[in-house]
Design an enzyme around this catalytic site. Structure first.
Site, PDB file in Angstrom:
ATOM      1  N   ASP A   1       1.275  -9.430  -1.692  1.00 60.24           N
ATOM      2  CA  ASP A   1      -0.059  -8.925  -1.683  1.00 60.24           C
ATOM      3  C   ASP A   1       0.114  -7.612  -1.626  1.00 60.24           C
ATOM      4  OD1 ASP A   1      -1.470 -11.484  -0.930  1.00 60.24           O
ATOM      5  OD2 ASP A   1      -1.128 -11.303   0.591  1.00 60.24           O
ATOM      6  N   LYS A   2      -0.937  -6.638  -2.065  1.00 60.40           N
ATOM      7  CA  LYS A   2      -0.789  -5.274  -2.058  1.00 60.40           C
ATOM      8  C   LYS A   2      -0.423  -4.332  -0.703  1.00 60.40           C
ATOM      9  CE  LYS A   2      -4.139  -1.643  -3.565  1.00 60.40           C
ATOM     10  NZ  LYS A   2      -4.222  -0.991  -2.421  1.00 60.40           N
TER      11      LYS A   2
END
Length: 290
Positions: free
Chosen positions: A133-134
């Site tokens: 995930d970012k």
């Protein structure tokens, strides 16, 4: 080159487009390009990308290696690459950086930063084996060709490819170690949020508390399955969400733009050398301070 994948029972019911992107790690631009010239087939037949897959279906994706599948812009960002050879790389992704470029993040993505770090090769195609995930930092494996990508992805969630995470949780688990086995499903509506639900897919996370302080815990986690947001959903279900997680806990000004989750170790069997790689990434300073 042809990339092949056989659909398992756990991925039955997914749309072909979802399977290509999330399981076979083929970009949406590549999918869009390939579907117009029949380079995507299921069981040897051309189908729409809305096709709903069944267990045992064989998906073929034929790469067009004549030119890069989509334009990519170099992103000047120092990257740590703790392992690199002719077959694969292990990259230490910073938090606050998307894994792949997209309409939302066309330039600020690991895909673009790696393109720059490798010297902007003309035949560059980004082939991540696992994704983060970012808001998550840490180690990712990236293949240099489609065959290595397929080989490594087939090892995911087996003893030949083990990923270990470190998380700081907001709250301390009642048990110092254990296994969370709770099914995860996508929440209804236009959202990326996942939730624990009886009709969800089997999801298993193993955890151990390493330290406790000021109502926070440092937890080591290993995934037996690989659902979207699995660690974040499972820790929230224990009542101890990942610190700073805006989606399943509470966003924190102490960690702007990220949460306290770090992919700290990758151990994998090299698909060509047949030796075991064991790569570690230390906890980032901002998480140490926390």
């Amino acid at each position: 080159m042809i990339v092949e994948s056989v659909v398992s029972q756990e991925h039955a019911g997914q749309k072909l487009s979802t399977y290509l992107h999330h399981i076979m790690s083929i970009s949406t631009s590549q999918i869009k390009s390939a579907k117009w010239d029949s380079r995507i087939t299921v069981n040897g037949q051309s189908v729409y990308t809305s096709y709903v897959l069944k267990a045992g279906d064989t998906v073929h994706f034929l790469e067009n290696n004549a030119v890069p599948c989509y334009p990519v812009s170099p992103m000047v960002l120092p990257l740590s690459i703790p392992y690199e050879d002719d077959q694969l790389l292990i990259v230490d992704k910073p938090a606050r950086l998307a894994t792949s470029s997209s309409a939302r993040y066309p330039d600020d993505a690991l895909e673009n930063a790696l393109f720059y770090a490798l010297g902007e090769p003309k035949d560059y195609i980004f082939r991540p084996v696992n994704r983060l995930d970012k808001g998550t930092s840490g180690l990712m494996a990236v293949a240099r060709n489609a065959l290595i990508q397929y080989s490594l992805q087939s090892m995911l969630h087996t003893p030949d490819f083990i990923r270990t995470y470190l998380a700081i949780t907001d709250g301390i688990p009642a048990s110092s170690e254990g296994t969370i086995s709770l099914p995860i499903a996508k929440a209804e509506g236009p959202t990326i949020r996942r939730e624990i639900r009886s009709d969800g897919k089997p999801s298993i996370t193993h955890y151990k508390v390493l330290a406790e302080r000021n109502g926070l815990a440092l937890v080591r986690l290993q995934l037996e399955t690989g659902r979207t947001h699995q660690i974040r959903v499972h820790m929230a279900a224990l009542g101890c969400p990942v610190f700073g997680d805006f989606l399943y806990g509470t966003e924190s000004e102490r960690l702007p733009g990220r949460f306290a989750l770090h992919a700290a170790q990758i151990q994998l069997l090299h698909p060509v050398l047949r030796t075991t790689l064991n790569i570690e990434s230390p906890l980032p300073d901002e998480l140490k301070r926390l």
